[in-house]
Design a protein around this motif. Structure first.
Motif, PDB file in Angstrom:
ATOM      1  N   MET A  66      19.558 -40.952  19.434  1.00 40.90           N
ATOM      2  CA  MET A  66      19.784 -40.998  20.767  1.00 40.90           C
ATOM      3  C   MET A  66      19.382 -42.122  21.709  1.00 40.90           C
ATOM      4  N   VAL A  67      19.813 -42.429  22.821  1.00 37.81           N
ATOM      5  CA  VAL A  67      19.229 -43.460  23.571  1.00 37.81           C
ATOM      6  C   VAL A  67      18.691 -42.534  24.817  1.00 37.81           C
ATOM      7  N   ARG A  68      17.655 -43.250  25.687  1.00 36.02           N
ATOM      8  CA  ARG A  68      16.905 -42.749  26.750  1.00 36.02           C
ATOM      9  C   ARG A  68      16.973 -43.639  27.534  1.00 36.02           C
ATOM     10  N   GLN A  69      17.932 -43.290  28.894  1.00 39.44           N
ATOM     11  CA  GLN A  69      18.032 -44.274  30.030  1.00 39.44           C
ATOM     12  C   GLN A  69      18.009 -43.581  31.272  1.00 39.44           C
ATOM     13  N   TRP A  70      17.850 -44.429  32.310  1.00 42.15           N
ATOM     14  CA  TRP A  70      17.877 -44.008  33.794  1.00 42.15           C
ATOM     15  C   TRP A  70      19.499 -43.688  34.054  1.00 42.15           C
ATOM     16  N   ARG A  71      19.977 -42.724  34.905  1.00 43.26           N
ATOM     17  CA  ARG A  71      21.062 -42.232  35.333  1.00 43.26           C
ATOM     18  C   ARG A  71      21.072 -42.446  36.729  1.00 43.26           C
ATOM     19  N   HIS A  72      21.794 -42.906  37.350  1.00 44.36           N
ATOM     20  CA  HIS A  72      21.657 -43.228  38.689  1.00 44.36           C
ATOM     21  C   HIS A  72      22.077 -42.023  39.574  1.00 44.36           C
ATOM     22  N   GLY A  73      23.270 -41.440  39.091  1.00 40.37           N
ATOM     23  CA  GLY A  73      23.815 -40.175  39.904  1.00 40.37           C
ATOM     24  C   GLY A  73      22.779 -39.153  39.925  1.00 40.37           C
ATOM     25  N   GLY A  75      19.561 -39.480  39.013  1.00 42.83           N
ATOM     26  CA  GLY A  75      18.263 -39.791  39.580  1.00 42.83           C
ATOM     27  C   GLY A  75      17.117 -39.569  38.950  1.00 42.83           C
ATOM     28  N   ALA A  76      17.499 -39.705  37.340  1.00 44.43           N
ATOM     29  CA  ALA A  76      16.598 -39.152  36.406  1.00 44.43           C
ATOM     30  C   ALA A  76      16.981 -39.778  35.216  1.00 44.43           C
ATOM     31  N   VAL A  77      15.763 -39.854  33.929  1.00 44.48           N
ATOM     32  CA  VAL A  77      16.275 -40.289  32.855  1.00 44.48           C
ATOM     33  C   VAL A  77      16.771 -39.279  31.858  1.00 44.48           C
ATOM     34  N   THR A  78      17.747 -39.474  31.067  1.00 45.17           N
ATOM     35  CA  THR A  78      18.471 -38.702  30.037  1.00 45.17           C
ATOM     36  C   THR A  78      18.350 -39.028  28.786  1.00 45.17           C
ATOM     37  N   SER A  79      18.580 -38.206  27.843  1.00 41.71           N
ATOM     38  CA  SER A  79      18.684 -38.500  26.234  1.00 41.71           C
ATOM     39  C   SER A  79      19.987 -38.079  26.113  1.00 41.71           C
ATOM     40  N   GLU A  80      20.670 -39.172  25.423  1.00 36.62           N
ATOM     41  CA  GLU A  80      22.352 -38.857  25.086  1.00 36.62           C
ATOM     42  C   GLU A  80      22.483 -39.727  23.960  1.00 36.62           C
ATOM     43  N   LEU A 170      20.936 -33.360  29.432  1.00 37.54           N
ATOM     44  CA  LEU A 170      22.082 -32.780  30.490  1.00 37.54           C
ATOM     45  C   LEU A 170      23.307 -33.479  30.549  1.00 37.54           C
ATOM     46  N   HIS A 171      23.606 -34.540  29.656  1.00 38.84           N
ATOM     47  CA  HIS A 171      25.021 -35.021  29.948  1.00 38.84           C
ATOM     48  C   HIS A 171      26.162 -34.075  29.187  1.00 38.84           C
ATOM     49  N   ALA A 172      26.912 -33.668  30.204  1.00 43.95           N
ATOM     50  CA  ALA A 172      27.911 -32.838  29.500  1.00 43.95           C
ATOM     51  C   ALA A 172      28.710 -33.171  28.658  1.00 43.95           C
ATOM     52  N   LEU A 173      29.041 -34.537  28.687  1.00 44.70           N
ATOM     53  CA  LEU A 173      29.889 -35.166  27.448  1.00 44.70           C
ATOM     54  C   LEU A 173      28.966 -35.115  26.314  1.00 44.70           C
ATOM     55  N   ALA A 174      27.894 -35.088  26.265  1.00 48.69           N
ATOM     56  CA  ALA A 174      27.234 -34.962  24.894  1.00 48.69           C
ATOM     57  C   ALA A 174      27.488 -33.481  24.389  1.00 48.69           C
ATOM     58  N   GLY A 175      27.543 -32.530  25.145  1.00 52.48           N
ATOM     59  CA  GLY A 175      27.750 -31.198  24.684  1.00 52.48           C
ATOM     60  C   GLY A 175      29.287 -31.326  23.940  1.00 52.48           C
ATOM     61  N   THR A 176      30.126 -31.848  24.509  1.00 51.03           N
ATOM     62  CA  THR A 176      31.473 -31.899  23.964  1.00 51.03           C
ATOM     63  C   THR A 176      31.356 -32.613  22.518  1.00 51.03           C
TER      64      THR A 176
END
Length: 190
Positions: A66-73, A75-80, A170-176
């Motif tokens: 996975m990659v961890r990165q800041w997501r501007h929309g 305003g937090a770090v996500t793992s995706e 939290l990335h919805a497309l990761a759920g898909t």
């Protein structure tokens, strides 16, 4: 396969580009419903995206990269899962291979297209492709885009499944992507 249904299809009278960015255009659409209602709507015109699921099964475990990165929309770090915008003329598999290497330094010996969908048909015109990367070679070097600050991590698959929709997952497309991955693995096991 999409079914044609003239009773539901709207007529486009015109469109106007309101904003151009490197990743999408914002358009105003002038459309008329089958019943004659005319209105203006907003749509995002973007190139296709690809998410790639790097799957690892070895003596260390049954994991995803996975990659961890800041997501501007958010305003937090996500793992995706790694991924990005396709280049003109690239197949989803080529985009997956390029993005995987850019964001993780990994090269895949095998890439399988798992499926494609629209990220949100109410707003977006593009498709998101989902690929599985296997037979991974960890010998490469990370070379993300200049505006990507990324950390790679290897996470147990069950942890990702159990943690999805909480914490950093939290990335919805990761759920898909997970759904398509589980369907593919289930078919392969049959």
């Amino acid at each position: 396969m999409a079914r044609k249904n003239e009773k539901l299809e709207w007529k486009q009278n015109g469109s106007e580009r309101l904003l151009h960015t490197p990743i999408l255009d914002v358009k105003s659409l002038d459309e008329t419903s089958p019943e004659g209602y005319r209105g203006k709507y907003i749509a995002f015109d973007a190139p296709d995206w690809t998410l790639v699921i790097p799957a690892v099964r070895d003596s260390e475990g049954d994991d995803f990269v996975m990659v961890r990165q800041w997501r501007h929309g958010l305003g937090a770090v996500t793992s995706e899962f790694p991924g990005g915008v396709g280049e003109p003329g690239e197949t989803p598999e080529e985009t997956a291979a390029r993005e995987l290497e850019e964001e993780t330094g990994i090269r895949a010996g095998k890439i399988t297209l798992l499926g494609s969908c629209n990220p949100n048909p109410a707003l977006f015109s593009n498709r998101v492709n989902f690929c599985l990367a296997e037979e991974l070679d960890f010998g490469g070097t990370l070379h993300p885009d200049t505006d990507e600050v990324i950390t790679c991590l290897r996470v147990n698959k069950q942890e990702v499944l159990d943690s999805f929709c909480s914490g950093e997952y939290l990335h919805a497309l990761a759920g898909t992507a997970l759904c398509l991955y589980l369907r593919y693995i289930g078919r392969r096991a049959d």
